[in-house]
Design an enzyme around this catalytic site. Structure first.
Site, short mmCIF file in Angstrom:
data_model
loop_
_atom_site.label_atom_id
_atom_site.label_comp_id
_atom_site.label_asym_id
_atom_site.label_seq_id
_atom_site.Cartn_x
_atom_site.Cartn_y
_atom_site.Cartn_z
N GLY A 153 38.79 35.43 43.95
CA GLY A 153 38.55 35.49 42.04
C GLY A 153 40.10 35.30 41.39
N LEU A 154 39.99 34.46 41.08
CA LEU A 154 41.39 33.63 40.25
C LEU A 154 41.04 33.99 39.07
CD1 LEU A 154 43.82 32.71 41.18
CD2 LEU A 154 43.15 30.51 40.86
N SER A 155 41.79 34.87 38.42
CA SER A 155 42.12 35.81 37.09
C SER A 155 42.64 34.79 36.03
CB SER A 155 41.72 37.27 36.33
OG SER A 155 43.22 37.44 36.96
N GLY A 156 43.70 34.05 36.31
CA GLY A 156 44.27 34.00 34.99
C GLY A 156 45.30 34.45 35.57
N GLY A 157 45.73 35.34 35.72
CA GLY A 157 46.75 36.72 36.08
C GLY A 157 47.76 36.71 36.92
N VAL A 158 48.56 36.88 37.13
CA VAL A 158 49.85 36.99 38.14
C VAL A 158 49.80 37.81 39.05
CG1 VAL A 158 50.90 38.95 37.29
CG2 VAL A 158 52.25 36.94 38.85
N ASP A 159 48.57 38.72 39.19
CA ASP A 159 48.26 39.55 40.79
C ASP A 159 46.98 38.46 41.43
OD1 ASP A 159 49.47 41.51 39.83
OD2 ASP A 159 47.60 42.32 38.94
N CYS B 46 31.73 48.00 36.88
CA CYS B 46 31.91 46.24 36.75
C CYS B 46 32.46 45.95 37.48
CB CYS B 46 32.97 45.99 35.78
SG CYS B 46 33.52 44.28 35.90
N GLY C 158 42.99 40.47 43.04
CA GLY C 158 44.21 40.83 43.27
C GLY C 158 44.23 42.29 42.91
N CYS D 230 36.68 45.71 30.61
CA CYS D 230 37.11 45.05 31.43
C CYS D 230 36.00 43.35 31.28
CB CYS D 230 35.90 45.46 33.05
SG CYS D 230 35.77 44.38 34.12
#
Length: 376
Positions: free
Chosen positions: A21-27, A112, A136, A208
């Site tokens: 799951g790629l959220s756009g955040g660094v983690d 969530c 992440g 969330c």
């Protein structure tokens, strides 16, 4: 496609197909990189789960998708997108609003995780042929012949097991947490080394998948304002509140109460709500007796392994909020899904609707939803 419980936890292996799951955040970006390094076949999925508004500064879904796209391109992995807005509304947000209507303080991140990230996303990924999903999250999973254990991660300041306590063996059995042994500063260092544009992107906060916003104004779009008196425990009127739904036990900020003639300068805190009179009760000082509880009643009890870890009453540790130091307690069953949690030390600002999460050493056992606080 729905996932089924596993009797014995399967071990991940290089070459397995992982959907992160790629959220756009660094983690999640660094989590994807670590999976690639470990030899997995990695693909990414960006989830959009909120469509009620897309005003700049709130969800910022478009910017998050752009960041996720840039990460996927940099890492050389395919990126898919999916919209779970209907599932989020039905399974998370409706429950969130119902709790606020009941004057409780829900924790939407917990629901969530169970309903969206580790159910809708998991089912979608398995349907696409993935062996595992990854996120992440800062948490750790260990696997043995008895199944999966959810454990604390290396960074105590970021550990997110509190928000994952509702997961079951089937969900954990398909999940990978690549950041388990990293601290947040280490994650950012890796991201800088990879040349990721989001290396310095600040952590997301707020609700969330909905994001940061003026919470009271946001809630007022769905729940009517019902002003009423703000009072002390002895009935002195201090002012007017905007609606009991907008406040939580222990709240200090945003009360709109200044000094009281003849009183002290100690800060005010929400100690109780009186729905019969629509009154908000405040006390002065964070250590006021009305803010302290020796025990609490909780319901919707959930054990990650499916059963209690031992005969009840059961001594363990618990926390009532993310990052709170673990507190010694004893759990006693009071119904099929209800329990009493008695703490060795009194607990401050126990809020109905929040989670109480149980631990034994570094293992998260499960948790329950706080129903009511009990006085010392």
């Amino acid at each position: 496609m729905t996932h089924q419980p596993q009797a014995t936890a399967r071990q991940p292996a290089p070459g397995d197909r992982v959907m992160i799951g790629l959220s756009g955040g660094v983690d999640s970006a660094v989590a994807a990189h670590r999976l690639i390094e470990q030899g997995y076949r990695v693909e990414a999925l960006f989830m959009k789960n909120w469509e009620e508004d897309d005003a700049p500064g709130y969800c910022a879904a478009a910017q998050d998708l752009a960041d996720a796209t840039a990460v996927a391109q940099r890492l050389g992995i395919a990126l898919r997108t999916v919209n779970f807005a209907t599932e989020y509304w039905d399974q998370v947000f409706e429950s969130f609003l119902a709790d606020y209507r009941a004057l409780r303080t829900p924790n939407p991140d917990v629901l969530c995780n169970r309903e969206i990230k580790f159910r809708a996303f998991l089912d979608h990924a398995l349907g696409l042929g993935a062996d595992w999903i990854a996120t992440g999250h800062y948490a750790r999973i260990t696997r043995d012949s008895d199944g999966c254990r959810l454990r604390l991660c290396a960074d105590p300041n970021k550990d997110q097991t509190y928000f994952l306590y509702l997961l079951d063996q089937s969900q954990l059995g398909h999940a990978l947490f690549p950041l388990a042994d990293l601290t947040k500063p280490q994650v950012r260092t890796i991201a800088r080394g990879l040349g990721l544009d989001n290396a310095e992107k600040r952590d997301s906060t707020g609700i969330c998948f909905i994001g940061e916003r003026r919470f009271r104004d946001f809630l007022a779009r769905y729940l009517p304002r019902e002003p009423g008196p703000i009072e002390t425990p002895d009935g002195r009127r201090l002012g007017e509140h905007q609606g009991l739904t907008y406040y939580t036990i222990g709240q200090r900020q945003g009360l709109g109460v200044g000094g009281v003639l003849g009183g002290t300068d100690a800060p005010w805190f929400v100690a109780a709500k009186d729905p019969g009179r629509n009154a908000l009760i405040l006390v002065q000082g964070g250590d006021h007796p009305l803010l302290q509880s020796q025990s609490l009643a909780a319901d919707h009890l959930h054990w990650i392994r499916g059963l209690p870890p031992g005969p009840l009453p059961f001594p363990c540790e618990a926390r009532l909020r993310h990052r709170q130091p673990l507190q010694a307690c004893i759990i006693t069953m009071i119904s099929d899904q209800g329990c009493e949690v008695r703490f060795v030390e009194p607990q401050r600002a126990v809020a109905p609707g929040q989670a109480v999460v149980f631990y034994a050493g570094d293992t998260c056992l499960g948790g329950a939803t706080v129903e009511r606080a009990m006085s010392p």
